[in-house]
Design a protein around this motif. Structure first.
Motif, short mmCIF file in Angstrom:
data_model
loop_
_atom_site.label_atom_id
_atom_site.label_comp_id
_atom_site.label_asym_id
_atom_site.label_seq_id
_atom_site.Cartn_x
_atom_site.Cartn_y
_atom_site.Cartn_z
N ALA A 54 0.85 -1.23 -0.10
CA ALA A 54 -0.06 0.12 0.03
C ALA A 54 0.82 1.29 -0.01
O ALA A 54 0.64 2.21 -0.91
N LYS A 55 1.90 1.18 0.92
CA LYS A 55 2.58 2.30 1.14
C LYS A 55 3.46 2.82 -0.28
O LYS A 55 3.65 4.13 -0.66
N GLN A 56 3.86 1.74 -0.91
CA GLN A 56 4.48 1.83 -2.24
C GLN A 56 3.85 2.40 -3.52
O GLN A 56 3.98 3.16 -4.37
N TRP A 57 2.29 2.28 -3.49
CA TRP A 57 1.46 2.58 -4.13
C TRP A 57 1.05 4.18 -3.94
O TRP A 57 0.48 5.03 -5.03
N HIS A 58 1.09 4.80 -2.63
CA HIS A 58 0.36 5.69 -1.99
C HIS A 58 1.00 6.96 -2.93
O HIS A 58 2.12 7.04 -3.18
N GLY A 59 0.08 7.77 -3.31
CA GLY A 59 0.40 8.88 -4.19
C GLY A 59 0.44 8.61 -5.70
O GLY A 59 0.48 9.51 -6.60
N HIS A 60 0.61 7.58 -6.40
CA HIS A 60 0.86 7.03 -7.59
C HIS A 60 -0.67 6.72 -7.92
O HIS A 60 -1.02 6.61 -9.13
N VAL A 61 -1.58 6.30 -6.90
CA VAL A 61 -2.76 5.70 -7.56
C VAL A 61 -3.95 6.18 -6.90
O VAL A 61 -3.59 6.72 -5.43
N ASP A 62 -5.26 6.24 -7.17
CA ASP A 62 -6.50 6.50 -6.20
C ASP A 62 -7.06 5.43 -5.73
O ASP A 62 -7.74 5.29 -4.78
N GLU A 63 -6.66 4.06 -6.41
CA GLU A 63 -7.60 2.94 -6.08
C GLU A 63 -6.75 1.83 -6.52
O GLU A 63 -6.01 1.84 -7.69
N VAL A 64 -6.42 0.51 -5.85
CA VAL A 64 -5.90 -0.68 -6.10
C VAL A 64 -6.91 -1.73 -5.91
O VAL A 64 -7.44 -1.79 -4.61
N ILE A 65 -7.08 -2.62 -6.69
CA ILE A 65 -7.92 -3.69 -6.75
C ILE A 65 -7.27 -4.84 -7.02
O ILE A 65 -6.75 -5.13 -7.97
N VAL A 66 -6.99 -5.68 -5.83
CA VAL A 66 -6.00 -7.06 -5.88
C VAL A 66 -7.05 -8.39 -6.25
O VAL A 66 -7.96 -8.59 -5.22
N VAL A 67 -7.22 -8.83 -7.23
CA VAL A 67 -8.03 -9.83 -7.51
C VAL A 67 -7.47 -11.11 -7.21
O VAL A 67 -6.39 -11.53 -7.60
N ASP A 68 -8.25 -11.81 -6.36
CA ASP A 68 -8.08 -13.05 -5.49
C ASP A 68 -9.31 -14.04 -5.35
O ASP A 68 -10.19 -13.43 -4.99
N ASP A 69 -8.98 -15.08 -5.69
CA ASP A 69 -10.17 -16.07 -5.61
C ASP A 69 -10.54 -16.00 -3.97
O ASP A 69 -11.60 -16.45 -3.79
N HIS A 70 -9.79 -16.02 -2.91
CA HIS A 70 -10.12 -16.04 -1.73
C HIS A 70 -10.51 -14.56 -1.29
O HIS A 70 -11.50 -14.47 -1.16
N ILE A 71 -9.46 -13.59 -1.23
CA ILE A 71 -9.99 -12.31 -0.53
C ILE A 71 -9.48 -11.21 -1.83
O ILE A 71 -8.23 -11.40 -1.91
N THR A 72 -10.43 -10.60 -2.41
CA THR A 72 -10.02 -9.47 -3.43
C THR A 72 -10.11 -8.44 -2.31
O THR A 72 -10.96 -8.01 -1.62
N GLY A 73 -8.84 -7.48 -2.34
CA GLY A 73 -8.66 -6.30 -1.81
C GLY A 73 -8.78 -5.04 -2.26
O GLY A 73 -8.71 -5.13 -3.63
N VAL A 74 -9.51 -4.13 -1.66
CA VAL A 74 -9.99 -2.95 -2.30
C VAL A 74 -9.31 -1.79 -1.61
O VAL A 74 -9.88 -1.71 -0.28
N LEU A 75 -8.16 -1.22 -1.95
CA LEU A 75 -7.14 -0.35 -1.06
C LEU A 75 -7.91 0.87 -0.24
O LEU A 75 -7.50 0.79 0.82
N SER A 76 -8.63 1.71 -1.16
CA SER A 76 -9.05 2.71 -0.27
C SER A 76 -9.95 2.46 0.68
O SER A 76 -10.40 3.35 1.57
N GLU A 77 -10.92 1.21 0.49
CA GLU A 77 -11.80 0.75 1.66
C GLU A 77 -11.03 0.02 2.89
O GLU A 77 -11.45 -0.01 3.91
N HIS A 78 -9.74 -0.62 2.45
CA HIS A 78 -9.19 -1.46 3.19
C HIS A 78 -8.48 -0.52 4.46
O HIS A 78 -8.19 0.67 4.38
N GLN A 79 -8.14 -1.22 5.55
CA GLN A 79 -7.55 -0.54 6.55
C GLN A 79 -6.00 -0.15 6.17
O GLN A 79 -5.66 0.96 6.67
N ALA A 80 -5.34 -0.77 5.28
CA ALA A 80 -4.07 -0.33 4.75
C ALA A 80 -4.44 0.90 4.22
O ALA A 80 -3.40 2.00 4.33
N GLY A 81 -5.54 1.19 3.31
CA GLY A 81 -5.48 2.65 2.63
C GLY A 81 -5.96 3.45 3.65
O GLY A 81 -5.61 4.89 3.66
N GLN A 82 -6.92 3.26 4.40
CA GLN A 82 -7.62 4.24 5.66
C GLN A 82 -6.29 4.66 6.51
O GLN A 82 -6.24 5.85 7.01
#
Ligand code: SF4
Length: 509
Positions: A245-273
């Motif tokens: 998350a920290k390495q993306w910060h400032g370069h994107v407004d959202e990251v969605i990591v697609v995964d069969d188990h848990i798909t992560g949405v950065l801006s909603e995720h604790q890491a983004g918060q």
């Protein structure tokens, strides 16, 4: 001189092999049904070399046939005695090629004395005939291979099933007594053949009902649906966000990591918060678990992140105009970094493909860099807590207790084993840590595998060992092949460098 039992005395040109219940009648110059035993000039002979592993050996020694397991201590040797090598405290007697005693009330083929660090030791070796045995295969990939409990087949016969996935790995439970003996003869033979090949580090082709076609081989990348897997995922979608998350910060407004188990949405995720990112308003399909973590965004498959999608936009449910703004930069990426696309929201808040900026590409590449190689791992699992114990001691339960108390160390071909808790001696071993072709079979059907029990001589006597069958290492001279000791296996006599075994070395007296 051989010490043959009545059943092995030649009648005409036949010898009867009594090493397993099949009791093959073998003509001169031929081998029995399993090819392990043959009739060499009227003498029942174990055809593969008996393997000693020596720390000092470089590249191993010559392969020398030796006489049958019941040949006993006084048997003729086939090779001139190499005293210097065989007296070495660096030599470990493996069960590979040692032969089998049947029925089990006979002492094990070799019970060998040695001295290590001033302690008199005994190693009991045999080739166990395992009816109760199976294989656990760990396939490091997020690629969907089949639904849990789906049948795994070889040549159309069921030889196992898909079991619970582990972190970043698909798991198979193969073999087992039910497939070996509980189904048709064809199923039993296919199961035995599959297990033998995998245990001996050969490749096997398997299919999963409703799932993938696979070629698996211990210690090599799996081939799934004709594609050789390259990467094990770095983590689930949520974990991937946590890492980068920290390495993306400032370069994107959202990251969605697609995964069969848990798909992560950065801006909603604790890491983004935590990074004070405003919620981007891009909603994904699936069931929300906790903020920024979604289950079941798609069906499992061989597409992005172990899902069935090939177009990442198909998992976008809606874009909320309350939060989303034109020009927002959105990265969608899989958990291996193999699939990634960059988007910008246009004036209609539609996700439009755009060129990925270099700083974002760098982090996508870093996901790939952090993926471990995809490998198939094969663990042989077997029960050694049955009648095999009688070849070690007259009072079998004492062997079980001695193993549990770590007074007796169990190894397979010198490789460390994990001994399961609870009753019996249920072991599990990584087949890549054994020498090649350590395993055999008998057509009952069952898998034959080497097993060694190493214990102090004093403890061996206490547990009711066959003391009058102990021989010196010297008596094995000329009857074995010497291979080098594998440095990454812990020395079974215990030198304080244990790694990978569930047991400690035998205790000093
Ligand atoms: S199958 Fe092998 S071990 Fe069994 S009796 Fe025949 S030759 Fe001997």
């Amino acid at each position: 001189m051989t010490d043959k039992t009545d059943s092995t005395i030649a009648k005409d040109d036949l010898v009867v092999c009594d090493a397993c219940p099949v009791l093959c009648r073998i003509r001169t110059g031929r081998t029995g049904a399993c090819d392990r035993y043959g009739n060499v000039d009227g003498v029942l002979t174990r055809m593969d070399p008996f393997v000693l592993a020596d720390k000092a050996a470089e590249g191993g020694g010559e392969m020398v046939p030796f006489l049958a397991s019941n040949a006993g201590p006084g048997a003729e040797s086939g090779k001139e005695w190499d005293g210097a090598l065989m007296r070495s405290a660096d030599t470990f007697v493996t069960g590979i090629g040692s032969g089998t005693t049947y029925p089990d009330y006979k002492p094990a083929p070799f019970i060998v004395a040695s001295e290590h660090a001033g302690v008199d030791m005994v190693t009991v070796v045999t080739e166990g005939i395992f009816c109760y045995c199976g294989i656990k295969v760990k396939i490091d990939t997020d690629r969907h291979v089949g639904h849990e409990t789906a049948a795994v087949r070889m040549d159309g016969e069921q030889v196992g099933h898909v079991t619970t996935a582990e972190y970043g790995s698909q798991m198979l439970a193969l073999g087992g007594v039910r497939h070996l003996t509980g189904g048709s003869k064809k199923e039993g033979n296919a199961t035995c053949q599959m297990m033998l090949a995998l245990c001996n580090k050969e490749a096997v082709d398997l299919t999963v009902d409703g799932g993938a076609e696979m070629t698996l081989q211990a210690g090599t990348p799996p081939v799934i649906n004709g594609h050789q897997e390259d990467r094990m995922r770095v983590g689930c979608g949520s974990a991937t966000l946590g890492m980068f998350a920290k390495q993306w910060h400032g370069h994107v407004d959202e990251v969605i990591v697609v995964d069969d188990h848990i798909t992560g949405v950065l801006s909603e995720h604790q890491a983004g918060q935590f990074l004070d990112m405003p919620v981007a308003g891009i909603r994904v399909r699936g069931r929300k678990s906790t903020p920024g973590r979604y289950f079941q965004v798609a069906e499992p498959g061989t597409g992005w992140g172990g899902t069935d999608i090939t177009d990442p936009l198909t998992i976008i449910d809606k874009i909320d105009a309350k939060h989303a703004k034109p020009g927002m930069r959105v990265l969608m990426v899989s958990t291996t970094g193999e699939d990634a696309e960059f988007f910008e929201l246009d004036d209609d808040l539609k996700m439009t493909k755009a060129k990925m900026p270099d700083p974002v590409t760098k982090v996508v590449d870093r996901i790939g860099e952090n993926c471990e190689p995809a490998l198939a791992s094969v663990l042989f699992m077997a029960g050694a807590g049955g009648s095999l114990r009688a070849g070690v001691t007259e009072n079998p339960v004492k062997l079980t207790r001695s193993v549990k108390e770590a007074l007796t160390r169990v190894t397979c071909g010198g490789a460390p084993v994990y001994v399961w808790p609870g009753g019996g001696i249920t072991i599990m071993v990584d087949v890549t840590r054994l020498p090649d072709n350590s395993f055999g079979y008998v057509p009952t059907p069952a898998i034959v595998g080497p097993i060694e029990f190493t214990v102090s001589r004093k403890d061996y006597e206490t547990l009711g060992g066959h003391m009058d069958h102990i021989v010196d290492l010297a008596t094995l001279a000329g009857r074995a092949k010497v291979t080098g000791w594998r440095e990454d296996n812990p020395w079974p006599y215990g030198d304080g460098k244990s790694n990978g075994s569930s047991q400690n070395g035998p205790k000093k007296q």
